[in-house]
Design a protein around this motif. Structure first.
Motif, short mmCIF file in Angstrom:
data_model
loop_
_atom_site.label_atom_id
_atom_site.label_comp_id
_atom_site.label_asym_id
_atom_site.label_seq_id
_atom_site.Cartn_x
_atom_site.Cartn_y
_atom_site.Cartn_z
N ASP A 1 34.25 47.62 34.97
CA ASP A 1 35.10 46.53 34.50
C ASP A 1 35.61 46.84 33.09
OD1 ASP A 1 36.20 44.13 33.72
OD2 ASP A 1 34.51 42.90 34.32
N HIS B 1 39.54 47.67 31.74
CA HIS B 1 40.09 46.83 30.67
C HIS B 1 40.70 47.71 29.57
CE1 HIS B 1 40.48 43.47 27.90
NE2 HIS B 1 39.75 44.12 27.01
N LEU C 1 48.45 43.78 37.00
CA LEU C 1 47.92 42.73 36.12
C LEU C 1 47.18 41.68 36.93
CD1 LEU C 1 50.98 42.35 33.74
CD2 LEU C 1 48.88 43.63 33.32
N GLU C 2 47.71 41.36 38.11
CA GLU C 2 47.04 40.38 38.96
C GLU C 2 45.72 40.94 39.49
OE1 GLU C 2 46.44 36.73 40.93
OE2 GLU C 2 47.70 37.36 39.24
N SER C 3 45.70 42.25 39.76
CA SER C 3 44.45 42.86 40.25
C SER C 3 43.36 42.78 39.19
CB SER C 3 44.71 44.32 40.65
OG SER C 3 44.82 45.15 39.51
N ARG C 4 43.77 42.83 37.92
CA ARG C 4 42.79 42.71 36.84
C ARG C 4 42.13 41.33 36.87
NH1 ARG C 4 38.84 44.75 34.34
NH2 ARG C 4 38.35 43.62 32.45
N ARG C 5 42.94 40.32 37.09
CA ARG C 5 42.41 38.95 37.13
C ARG C 5 41.46 38.78 38.32
NH1 ARG C 5 43.54 33.90 39.13
NH2 ARG C 5 45.23 34.62 40.48
N ARG C 6 41.78 39.47 39.42
CA ARG C 6 40.99 39.29 40.65
C ARG C 6 39.96 40.39 40.83
NH1 ARG C 6 44.87 36.79 45.35
NH2 ARG C 6 46.36 35.70 44.01
N TRP C 7 39.39 40.86 39.75
CA TRP C 7 38.39 41.94 39.80
C TRP C 7 37.31 41.68 40.85
CZ3 TRP C 7 37.40 46.69 37.52
CH2 TRP C 7 36.10 47.17 37.64
N GLU C 8 36.76 40.46 40.86
CA GLU C 8 35.64 40.16 41.77
C GLU C 8 36.09 40.16 43.22
OE1 GLU C 8 33.78 36.60 40.41
OE2 GLU C 8 33.17 37.48 38.48
N ASP C 9 37.31 39.69 43.48
CA ASP C 9 37.83 39.72 44.85
C ASP C 9 37.97 41.16 45.34
OD1 ASP C 9 38.00 36.97 44.84
OD2 ASP C 9 40.12 36.93 44.26
#
Length: 309
Positions: free
Chosen positions: A198, A202, A223-231
C-alpha cells in the motif's frame, strides 16, 4: 595522403566500443525514467554515494548478464519453434511495464512482442470473452508478453463494475479450461503477479503526479483504483485462489524494489526453460564494391537538420 588514416580519428575498436556503450545507455535512460529528471541528473553530476553507486553497478552487471541469457532463450525459442505466452498482472504502478521493457529491450521484435490491448469496443464486448486475445497468441518460434491480459475480468472489470458477478463467475469457470487448452496446444504459459505494498503504491502515484514526464501514466481509473485498494485486494485473492492451476500456476514477484523485481523475474523466467545456446554460422562482413563510375551527389545544405548539439 590517400590511404593514410587520420591520427585524430578514433580507432575502429574505439568506435565499435562507443556504439556498444550507446546501446547500454538505453538502460541508463530507463533508469532516469524511473525517477524524476532532476533527481537523476543530480545523481549523475553530483558527489556519488559510494554504497548506492556500488548497488547500481551490481544491478547493471546482473541485468546485462541476464539480458545476454534472454537473447540465448530467444534464439532457442525461434530455433525449436517453441510457443511462449507470459502474462504480467499487478496493481497500477507495480512495475510491470518496467520489467517488460528490460525483458524485450535487446530482443528481436519479430520473435518477442508485447500485447497491451485497450478497453474493449462495443463489438468486442458482445464477443466470447477470450476472443480478442486469441489473435495475439504466438505461432511457433514466438514469445508474446501480455501487459495485462484476460485477467482484466477478474480485476479492474470486476472492481469497477464493468461486468456482472455472473460474468465473473463464468470467467472463473472458463479460464482454467481455456488455459489448459493453450497448454495442450503446445504453448508454455507463465503468469506473473507483481505485488507491491500500500505504502509503495502511494509513493509511486505521488511521483507520477509531480513529474510532468510521468503524468500521462495516471488515468482517472488509476486514481480510482487507489481509493479502492481493499476491493482490489479481495479481487486479487479470489483470482489467485481460483486460477492457480498446475498447468499454468501463478508466480508472485515481490516488487517494492523495482530493480530486484526485474532481476528476480527475468532469472525466474529463464529458469522455466531448458534452453541452450544455439550455434550460429560465422558471419563475415563482405567488402563493399567500389566502381570507378560511382558519383555521390551532394545533399543540399538546407535539407540537413540543424546541428544544435
Amino acid at each position: 595522403m590517400p590511404g593514410m588514416s587520420d591520427p585524430t580519428e578514433p580507432s575502429l575498436h574505439a568506435r565499435i566500443r562507443r556504439d556498444l556503450l550507446d546501446g547500454y545507455d538505453e538502460e541508463l535512460e530507463m533508469e532516469i525514467e524511473d525517477r524524476s529528471v532532476d533527481e537523476a541528473l543530480r545523481g549523475l553530476d553530483g558527489p556519488a554515494d559510494e554504497a548506492a553507486q556500488s548497488q547500481r553497478l551490481t544491478y547493471f552487471k546482473q541485468l546485462f548478464r541476464l539480458q545476454r541469457e534472454l537473447v540465448k532463450l530467444q534464439d532457442w525459442v525461434a530455433h525449436t519453434k517453441q510457443k511462449v505466452v507470459i502474462l504480467f498482472e499487478g496493481r497500477d504502478a507495480a512495475g510491470k511495464g518496467g520489467a517488460i521493457k528490460r525483458i524485450t529491450q535487446r530482443l528481436n521484435p519479430r520473435v518477442c512482442r508485447v500485447v497491451a490491448l485497450p478497453a474493449p469496443n462495443d463489438r468486442e464486448r458482445t464477443q466470447w470473452y477470450f476472443q480478442r486475445y486469441v489473435p495475439h497468441l504466438p505461432a511457433g518460434g514466438e514469445i508474446v508478453l501480455f501487459d495485462r491480459s484476460w485477467y482484466n475480468r477478474a480485476g479492474v472489470e470486476r472492481v469497477m463494475g464493468f461486468c456482472t458477478e455472473d460474468e465473473v463467475e463464468e470467467f472463473f469457470r472458463s479460464v482454467p479450461e481455456f488455459e489448459r487448452m493453450l497448454v495442450r496446444s503446445g504453448i508454455t504459459l507463465i503468469k506473473y503477479w507483481f505485488s507491491i505494498s500500500d505504502d509503495e503504491q502511494h509513493v509511486r502515484f505521488l511521483g507520477r503526479i509531480h513529474d510532468p514526464l510521468k503524468q500521462w501514466k495516471l488515468s482517472p481509473m488509476d486514481l480510482e483504483s487507489r481509493r479502492r485498494w481493499e476491493d482490489y485486494t479481495g479481487a486479487k485473492e479470489s483470482m489467485l485462489e481460483r486460477t492457480h492451476i498446475p498447468e499454468a500456476p501463478w508466480w508472485v514477484v515481490q516488487a517494492d524494489d523495482k530493480k530486484r523485481a526485474r532481476l528476480n523475474c527475468i532469472q525466474h523466467l529463464l529458469d522455466q526453460f531448458p534452453y541452450h545456446e544455439v550455434e550460429r554460422t560465422e558471419i563475415a562482413l563482405p567488402e563493399r564494391e567500389r566502381h570507378d563510375d560511382y558519383v555521390r551527389h551532394p545533399v543540399p545544405a538546407e535539407m540537413f537538420v540543424p546541428a544544435r548539439y
